[in-house]
Design a protein around this motif. Sequence first.
Motif, short mmCIF file in Angstrom:
data_model
loop_
_atom_site.label_atom_id
_atom_site.label_comp_id
_atom_site.label_asym_id
_atom_site.label_seq_id
_atom_site.Cartn_x
_atom_site.Cartn_y
_atom_site.Cartn_z
N ALA A 100 31.83 45.36 38.27
CA ALA A 100 31.77 46.70 38.98
C ALA A 100 31.20 46.70 40.37
CB ALA A 100 31.63 47.85 38.46
N LEU A 101 30.28 45.39 40.75
CA LEU A 101 29.40 45.32 41.63
C LEU A 101 30.11 45.30 43.07
CD1 LEU A 101 26.61 43.05 40.77
CD2 LEU A 101 26.42 45.40 41.01
N PRO A 102 29.73 46.11 43.93
CA PRO A 102 30.47 46.02 45.42
C PRO A 102 30.01 44.76 45.94
CG PRO A 102 28.73 47.83 45.29
CD PRO A 102 28.73 47.25 43.82
N PHE A 103 30.99 44.05 46.77
CA PHE A 103 30.63 43.29 47.78
C PHE A 103 30.08 41.74 47.05
CE2 PHE A 103 29.64 47.28 49.95
CZ PHE A 103 30.99 46.96 50.97
N ALA A 104 30.13 41.78 45.70
CA ALA A 104 29.77 40.51 44.92
C ALA A 104 31.26 39.67 44.71
CB ALA A 104 29.05 41.00 43.62
N SER A 105 30.97 38.32 44.58
CA SER A 105 32.18 37.67 44.49
C SER A 105 32.26 36.92 43.35
CB SER A 105 32.15 36.69 45.65
OG SER A 105 30.97 35.91 45.55
N GLY A 106 33.59 36.42 42.88
CA GLY A 106 33.87 35.83 41.53
C GLY A 106 33.73 36.67 40.32
N GLU A 107 33.66 35.95 39.32
CA GLU A 107 33.56 36.50 37.90
C GLU A 107 32.22 36.12 37.17
OE1 GLU A 107 37.21 35.89 35.87
OE2 GLU A 107 38.48 37.29 37.25
N ALA A 108 31.77 36.64 36.35
CA ALA A 108 30.78 36.44 35.50
C ALA A 108 31.06 36.36 33.92
CB ALA A 108 29.59 37.32 35.56
N ALA A 109 30.63 35.43 33.43
CA ALA A 109 31.08 35.14 31.70
C ALA A 109 30.38 36.34 30.96
CB ALA A 109 30.64 33.69 31.48
N LEU A 110 30.83 36.69 29.82
CA LEU A 110 30.18 37.21 29.01
C LEU A 110 28.70 36.58 28.47
CD1 LEU A 110 30.06 39.92 27.28
CD2 LEU A 110 31.64 38.66 25.47
N PRO A 111 27.74 37.20 28.70
CA PRO A 111 26.59 36.64 28.30
C PRO A 111 26.20 36.64 26.94
CG PRO A 111 25.98 38.68 29.29
CD PRO A 111 27.42 38.42 29.52
N ALA A 112 25.79 35.68 26.39
CA ALA A 112 25.07 35.88 24.75
C ALA A 112 24.40 36.97 24.52
CB ALA A 112 24.49 34.62 24.54
#
Length: 321
Positions: free
Chosen positions: A123-135
């Motif tokens: 949901a971060l505005p202006f960030a790019s790409g995707e982040a994996a589900l962290p452990a």
Amino acid sequence: MRKLLGLVVFALLAGLVAVWMLWWSAGPADKPQRVVVQQGATLGVVAGQLHKAGVIPGSRRTYLAMARLFGSCDPVQAGEFEVPRGMSGAAVLDLIQHGGPVQRLMTIPEGMPSIMVQERLAALPFASGEAALPAEGSVLPDSYGYARGEARSRILKRATEAMTRTLDELWEKRSPNTVVTSKAEAVTLASIVEKETGKPAERPTVAGVYSNRLRMGMKLDADPTVIYPITRGKPLGRRILRSELDADNGYNTYRRAGLPDGPIANPGKASIAAVLNPAPTKALYFVADGTGGHVFAETLAEQNANVAKWFALRRQRGEIK
């Protein structure tokens, strides 16, 4: 001839002074403006952006000439910059060459489960790409700055690296009285402590209670561990069902003694420190006291009396019948 030459020199000097004054005078922007400088952009390209945004005096060519004549030869930085109202052309150049880009913050609260960390990153505005589900348990709760266009995976990497560093530092300072035998166990127990109390001062005592139970082989009987397999750490939104208390899985500490299979949230630094340096208490039980904290007991009889007081208070409040 000399007189004409003198007039020419005077005119040139007067023009130079005028340009110099224009360079240092208040800029035309009547309100703050955001300017984004792309990686590898030249001063000429940025001058065009600044002119279009209405934050520099004169034309693009005029500003570029002034920058080369009076300004630094340092390269411009990539990033997002906020140009204040009325900033001079000289100050604008210094900002994009040496100033700090705009930083946004992402805050991960103590005890937030990884599934919600991933949702917050998305949901971060202006960030790019995707982040994996962290452990689970791999992210250190804190506030992390990020720049416009920064990859979400990089933000997450900083948060996981922060957890690794913090855990390493706290592990070196652990007390001989800690019951955990590994960093993984420390994070797991700390995640339970984090979920059981919202009062910072109680964390060492709650950690002490659970440490006592683990040493004696008693079950932890921690409600948050029952909830975790159902919601992956999100709020349950209702009372725990009897069938859920009876469920035999790797997280239900009402059914099995010892620690659950893994963390149930991302614990903060204070909860990890509490587990590694638990309070020297003889208490084996605790129950809510109605103020957001808990009352502790050494015997089952004391605990039952405290529980009765808690239920009486809840009935008085109309929370239960």
